[in-house]
Design a protein around this motif. Sequence first.
Motif, mmCIF file in Angstrom:
data_model
loop_
_atom_site.group_PDB
_atom_site.id
_atom_site.type_symbol
_atom_site.label_atom_id
_atom_site.label_comp_id
_atom_site.label_asym_id
_atom_site.label_seq_id
_atom_site.Cartn_x
_atom_site.Cartn_y
_atom_site.Cartn_z
ATOM 1 N N GLN A 1 71.006 21.572 14.155
ATOM 2 C CA GLN A 1 72.433 21.712 14.442
ATOM 3 C C GLN A 1 73.244 20.686 13.637
ATOM 4 O OE1 GLN A 1 73.708 24.060 16.586
ATOM 5 N NE2 GLN A 1 75.783 23.439 16.207
ATOM 6 N N GLN A 2 72.697 19.513 13.460
ATOM 7 C CA GLN A 2 73.418 18.437 12.767
ATOM 8 C C GLN A 2 73.279 18.498 11.251
ATOM 9 O OE1 GLN A 2 71.716 15.027 14.702
ATOM 10 N NE2 GLN A 2 73.062 15.194 16.483
ATOM 11 N N GLU B 1 73.647 19.673 7.502
ATOM 12 C CA GLU B 1 74.697 20.404 6.796
ATOM 13 C C GLU B 1 74.154 21.664 6.139
ATOM 14 O OE1 GLU B 1 77.118 18.007 4.261
ATOM 15 O OE2 GLU B 1 77.220 16.392 5.734
ATOM 16 N N ARG C 1 68.146 27.192 10.138
ATOM 17 C CA ARG C 1 69.387 26.589 10.612
ATOM 18 C C ARG C 1 69.667 27.104 12.006
ATOM 19 N NH1 ARG C 1 72.281 26.457 6.192
ATOM 20 N NH2 ARG C 1 71.384 27.873 4.733
ATOM 21 N N SER C 2 70.357 26.301 12.757
ATOM 22 C CA SER C 2 70.685 26.733 14.111
ATOM 23 C C SER C 2 71.827 27.733 14.042
ATOM 24 C CB SER C 2 71.077 25.537 14.991
ATOM 25 O OG SER C 2 72.294 24.996 14.539
ATOM 26 N N ARG C 3 71.863 28.623 15.015
ATOM 27 C CA ARG C 3 73.013 29.504 15.154
ATOM 28 C C ARG C 3 74.179 28.646 15.626
ATOM 29 N NH1 ARG C 3 71.572 33.773 19.070
ATOM 30 N NH2 ARG C 3 73.494 34.756 18.388
ATOM 31 N N THR C 4 75.379 29.157 15.523
ATOM 32 C CA THR C 4 76.536 28.361 15.938
ATOM 33 C C THR C 4 76.461 28.087 17.436
ATOM 34 O OG1 THR C 4 77.974 30.242 16.439
ATOM 35 C CG2 THR C 4 77.962 29.433 14.143
ATOM 36 N N SER C 5 77.084 27.004 17.837
ATOM 37 C CA SER C 5 77.089 26.660 19.264
ATOM 38 C C SER C 5 77.743 27.774 20.076
ATOM 39 C CB SER C 5 77.792 25.323 19.491
ATOM 40 O OG SER C 5 79.118 25.367 19.011
ATOM 41 N N GLU C 6 78.749 28.436 19.506
ATOM 42 C CA GLU C 6 79.408 29.543 20.211
ATOM 43 C C GLU C 6 78.445 30.708 20.433
ATOM 44 O OE1 GLU C 6 80.683 28.144 17.392
ATOM 45 O OE2 GLU C 6 82.345 27.000 18.258
ATOM 46 N N GLU C 7 77.642 31.036 19.414
ATOM 47 C CA GLU C 7 76.675 32.127 19.541
ATOM 48 C C GLU C 7 75.603 31.795 20.583
ATOM 49 O OE1 GLU C 7 76.477 34.064 15.085
ATOM 50 O OE2 GLU C 7 75.501 32.128 15.401
ATOM 51 N N HIS D 1 77.139 31.860 24.063
ATOM 52 C CA HIS D 1 77.398 33.241 24.483
ATOM 53 C C HIS D 1 76.100 33.910 24.944
ATOM 54 C CE1 HIS D 1 79.236 37.209 24.582
ATOM 55 N NE2 HIS D 1 78.196 37.641 23.893
#
Length: 139
Positions: free
Chosen positions: A38-39, A41, A90-96, A99
């Motif tokens: 998540q951190q 880039e 990579r991590s999915r977005t925090s919003e995804e 949700h």
Amino acid sequence: MVATSVREDLERDLGCLDLLGCIHGLNERDQVVFQLLQQAEEGLTVDDVADRMDCERSTAYRSISRLLEAGVVVQEQVNYEHGGYYYVYRSRTSEEVAHDMQRLLNDWYAAIGQLIQEFEDRYSRDLEDREKEPIETCL
């Protein structure tokens, strides 16, 4: 892994990363790998994760695999110019992720609600049936 009751889970202090463990069954190392991805880039390879976690490549791969299975990480293929490829994660977005966790929680809540209703229906009928039966005494 020791199973806890819902009551125990509600009484303990949960942090944000604990949700990944609670909802997806991820261990502490998996949660740290998620945070690392998540951190970052850019996407990280399994070797990058192993180096940053100071662990064996196979250990990093197992955590990444569990994160992929949970759907909180994505795998992307990067092609070399002259043939061949490697994967980055990579991590999915925090919003995804949030949700999806909300959807899973809603599904769980609906399923548990149905089970509670079945429990109530079953045992309230049994009580009515028992009330109609004569009371037997032990002499």
